[in-house]
Motif scaffolding. Structure first.
Motif, PDB file in Angstrom:
ATOM      1  N   ASN A   5       0.946  -1.100  -0.028  1.00 22.43           N
ATOM      2  CA  ASN A   5       0.109   0.161  -0.024  1.00 22.43           C
ATOM      3  C   ASN A   5       0.976   1.086  -0.096  1.00 22.43           C
ATOM      4  O   ASN A   5       1.908   1.246   0.659  1.00 22.43           O
ATOM      5  CB  ASN A   5      -1.039   0.083   1.263  1.00 22.43           C
ATOM      6  N   LEU A   6       0.437   2.223  -0.646  1.00 22.51           N
ATOM      7  CA  LEU A   6       1.132   3.561  -0.878  1.00 22.51           C
ATOM      8  C   LEU A   6       0.074   4.624  -0.610  1.00 22.51           C
ATOM      9  O   LEU A   6      -0.926   4.631  -1.353  1.00 22.51           O
ATOM     10  CB  LEU A   6       2.020   3.856  -2.019  1.00 22.51           C
ATOM     11  N   GLU A   7       0.459   5.559  -0.016  1.00 20.79           N
ATOM     12  CA  GLU A   7      -0.309   6.883   0.085  1.00 20.79           C
ATOM     13  C   GLU A   7       0.314   7.926  -0.635  1.00 20.79           C
ATOM     14  O   GLU A   7       1.652   8.386  -0.308  1.00 20.79           O
ATOM     15  CB  GLU A   7      -0.639   7.233   1.626  1.00 20.79           C
ATOM     16  N   LEU A   8      -0.266   8.612  -1.837  1.00 22.42           N
ATOM     17  CA  LEU A   8       0.220   9.672  -2.323  1.00 22.42           C
ATOM     18  C   LEU A   8      -0.590  10.887  -2.088  1.00 22.42           C
ATOM     19  O   LEU A   8      -1.693  10.783  -1.612  1.00 22.42           O
ATOM     20  CB  LEU A   8       0.379   9.582  -3.902  1.00 22.42           C
ATOM     21  N   ASP A   9      -0.106  12.064  -2.330  1.00 23.26           N
ATOM     22  CA  ASP A   9      -0.876  13.296  -2.194  1.00 23.26           C
ATOM     23  C   ASP A   9      -2.403  13.374  -2.704  1.00 23.26           C
ATOM     24  O   ASP A   9      -3.324  13.743  -2.247  1.00 23.26           O
ATOM     25  CB  ASP A   9      -0.148  14.486  -2.354  1.00 23.26           C
ATOM     26  N   GLU A  17      -0.544  -8.381  -6.987  1.00 21.68           N
ATOM     27  CA  GLU A  17       0.253  -9.162  -7.848  1.00 21.68           C
ATOM     28  C   GLU A  17       0.616  -8.413  -8.928  1.00 21.68           C
ATOM     29  O   GLU A  17       1.526  -7.474  -8.891  1.00 21.68           O
ATOM     30  CB  GLU A  17      -0.716 -10.345  -8.275  1.00 21.68           C
ATOM     31  N   ASN A  18      -0.066  -8.493 -10.149  1.00 19.04           N
ATOM     32  CA  ASN A  18       0.552  -7.534 -11.400  1.00 19.04           C
ATOM     33  C   ASN A  18      -0.449  -6.642 -11.762  1.00 19.04           C
ATOM     34  O   ASN A  18      -0.523  -5.995 -12.833  1.00 19.04           O
ATOM     35  CB  ASN A  18       0.549  -8.691 -12.550  1.00 19.04           C
ATOM     36  N   VAL A  19      -0.841  -6.027 -10.625  1.00 17.83           N
ATOM     37  CA  VAL A  19      -2.029  -4.872 -10.701  1.00 17.83           C
ATOM     38  C   VAL A  19      -1.936  -3.666  -9.905  1.00 17.83           C
ATOM     39  O   VAL A  19      -1.480  -3.881  -8.636  1.00 17.83           O
ATOM     40  CB  VAL A  19      -3.250  -5.340 -10.788  1.00 17.83           C
ATOM     41  N   LEU A  20      -1.871  -2.609 -10.445  1.00 14.79           N
ATOM     42  CA  LEU A  20      -1.714  -1.436  -9.474  1.00 14.79           C
ATOM     43  C   LEU A  20      -3.172  -0.861  -9.496  1.00 14.79           C
ATOM     44  O   LEU A  20      -3.941  -0.708 -10.620  1.00 14.79           O
ATOM     45  CB  LEU A  20      -1.040  -0.184 -10.339  1.00 14.79           C
ATOM     46  N   ILE A  21      -3.514  -0.701  -8.353  1.00 16.16           N
ATOM     47  CA  ILE A  21      -4.999  -0.219  -7.982  1.00 16.16           C
ATOM     48  C   ILE A  21      -4.985   1.231  -7.348  1.00 16.16           C
ATOM     49  O   ILE A  21      -4.255   1.329  -6.550  1.00 16.16           O
ATOM     50  CB  ILE A  21      -5.827  -1.088  -6.945  1.00 16.16           C
ATOM     51  N   ALA A  22      -5.656   2.104  -7.966  1.00 16.55           N
ATOM     52  CA  ALA A  22      -5.805   3.540  -7.621  1.00 16.55           C
ATOM     53  C   ALA A  22      -7.191   4.014  -7.092  1.00 16.55           C
ATOM     54  O   ALA A  22      -8.075   3.762  -7.800  1.00 16.55           O
ATOM     55  CB  ALA A  22      -5.003   4.501  -8.663  1.00 16.55           C
ATOM     56  N   GLU A  23      -7.129   4.393  -5.749  1.00 18.04           N
ATOM     57  CA  GLU A  23      -8.319   4.821  -5.144  1.00 18.04           C
ATOM     58  C   GLU A  23      -7.945   6.316  -4.750  1.00 18.04           C
ATOM     59  O   GLU A  23      -7.462   6.577  -3.942  1.00 18.04           O
ATOM     60  CB  GLU A  23      -8.647   4.358  -3.844  1.00 18.04           C
ATOM     61  N   LEU A  24      -8.538   7.235  -5.904  1.00 17.38           N
ATOM     62  CA  LEU A  24      -8.251   8.649  -5.755  1.00 17.38           C
ATOM     63  C   LEU A  24      -9.042   9.451  -4.711  1.00 17.38           C
ATOM     64  O   LEU A  24     -10.301   9.020  -4.300  1.00 17.38           O
ATOM     65  CB  LEU A  24      -8.246   9.363  -7.143  1.00 17.38           C
ATOM     66  N   LYS A  25      -8.384  10.494  -4.152  1.00 19.60           N
ATOM     67  CA  LYS A  25      -9.260  11.281  -3.256  1.00 19.60           C
ATOM     68  C   LYS A  25     -10.293  11.935  -3.814  1.00 19.60           C
ATOM     69  O   LYS A  25     -10.393  12.427  -4.883  1.00 19.60           O
ATOM     70  CB  LYS A  25      -8.293  12.224  -2.439  1.00 19.60           C
ATOM     71  N   GLY A  52      -1.462  -4.497 -15.141  1.00 24.21           N
ATOM     72  CA  GLY A  52      -2.575  -3.574 -15.208  1.00 24.21           C
ATOM     73  C   GLY A  52      -2.898  -2.366 -14.096  1.00 24.21           C
ATOM     74  O   GLY A  52      -2.283  -2.374 -13.204  1.00 24.21           O
ATOM     75  N   TYR A  53      -3.878  -1.933 -14.790  1.00 21.84           N
ATOM     76  CA  TYR A  53      -4.288  -0.525 -13.818  1.00 21.84           C
ATOM     77  C   TYR A  53      -5.852  -0.703 -13.614  1.00 21.84           C
ATOM     78  O   TYR A  53      -6.584  -0.717 -14.296  1.00 21.84           O
ATOM     79  CB  TYR A  53      -3.824   0.554 -14.425  1.00 21.84           C
ATOM     80  N   VAL A  54      -6.105  -0.654 -12.013  1.00 18.14           N
ATOM     81  CA  VAL A  54      -7.507  -0.485 -11.846  1.00 18.14           C
ATOM     82  C   VAL A  54      -7.817   0.761 -11.245  1.00 18.14           C
ATOM     83  O   VAL A  54      -7.015   1.240 -10.235  1.00 18.14           O
ATOM     84  CB  VAL A  54      -8.007  -1.560 -10.882  1.00 18.14           C
ATOM     85  N   SER A  55      -8.908   1.691 -11.682  1.00 14.40           N
ATOM     86  CA  SER A  55      -9.199   2.974 -11.529  1.00 14.40           C
ATOM     87  C   SER A  55     -10.505   2.707 -10.426  1.00 14.40           C
ATOM     88  O   SER A  55     -11.509   2.441 -10.933  1.00 14.40           O
ATOM     89  CB  SER A  55      -9.571   3.735 -12.527  1.00 14.40           C
ATOM     90  N   TYR A  56     -10.282   2.547  -9.091  1.00 10.91           N
ATOM     91  CA  TYR A  56     -11.150   2.195  -8.159  1.00 10.91           C
ATOM     92  C   TYR A  56     -11.992   3.493  -7.721  1.00 10.91           C
ATOM     93  O   TYR A  56     -11.493   4.204  -6.795  1.00 10.91           O
ATOM     94  CB  TYR A  56     -10.749   1.463  -7.087  1.00 10.91           C
ATOM     95  N   ARG A  57     -12.892   3.733  -8.436  1.00 10.90           N
ATOM     96  CA  ARG A  57     -13.820   4.938  -8.451  1.00 10.90           C
ATOM     97  C   ARG A  57     -14.897   5.246  -7.339  1.00 10.90           C
ATOM     98  O   ARG A  57     -15.955   4.967  -7.477  1.00 10.90           O
ATOM     99  CB  ARG A  57     -14.305   5.385  -9.741  1.00 10.90           C
ATOM    100  N   THR A  58     -14.287   5.229  -5.964  1.00 14.99           N
ATOM    101  CA  THR A  58     -15.221   5.071  -4.714  1.00 14.99           C
ATOM    102  C   THR A  58     -15.420   6.648  -4.479  1.00 14.99           C
ATOM    103  O   THR A  58     -16.509   7.010  -3.827  1.00 14.99           O
ATOM    104  CB  THR A  58     -14.561   4.663  -3.733  1.00 14.99           C
ATOM    105  N   ASN A  59     -14.748   7.559  -4.979  1.00 15.24           N
ATOM    106  CA  ASN A  59     -14.909   9.014  -4.749  1.00 15.24           C
ATOM    107  C   ASN A  59     -15.366   9.755  -5.952  1.00 15.24           C
ATOM    108  O   ASN A  59     -14.881   9.268  -7.439  1.00 15.24           O
ATOM    109  CB  ASN A  59     -13.695   9.549  -4.178  1.00 15.24           C
TER     110      ASN A  59
END
Length: 124
Positions: A5-9, A17-25, A52-59
């Motif tokens: 897990n990483l927290e970015l601004d 695994e082979n996937v980057l998941i981003a949950e943006l603010k 792969g990239y997953v844009s996890y759009r909860t916001n």
């Protein structure tokens, strides 16, 4: 299973695994500069291997349209999934974002993160 897990601004990043998941603010403008950070992160973490990239759009947030063009040219980014329970977000992803990706099997929209990860798994 999340491996890192990483927290970015601009949001939270999860490596699975082979996937980057981003949950943006909530309320941010996701800029080309932010996207470059994500693409660099993908390049570094996966060391040039396909991912792969997953844009996890909860916001709710805005995206600079230039982001889509830049992402579509990333060498080792082979699949993109959008996850949302908002019908307008899903419609926009299908009608606008998907057009930037030339390979029709490289972009898909899902209701759940689990569905997106299952779809990504055979791509590696």
């Amino acid at each position: 299973m999340i491996k890192k897990n990483l927290e970015l601004d601009f949001g939270s990043i999860f490596i699975h695994e082979n996937v980057l998941i981003a949950e943006l603010k909530e309320g941010i403008l996701f800029s080309v500069e932010n996207n470059r950070k994500l693409l660099e992160l993908g390049r570094d973490i996966f060391e040039g291997r396909p991912y792969g990239y997953v844009s996890y759009r909860t916001n709710s947030y805005a995206v600079d349209p230039l982001v889509y063009m830049e992402s579509s040219r990333a060498a080792n980014l082979i699949a993109i999934a959008v996850v949302s329970n908002n019908e307008l977000v899903k419609l926009n992803a299908r009608q606008v974002e998907q057009k930037f990706y030339k390979n029709p099997g490289a972009f898909e929209v899902f209701d759940t993160l689990e569905e997106a990860l299952v779809w990504m798994k055979p791509k590696f």
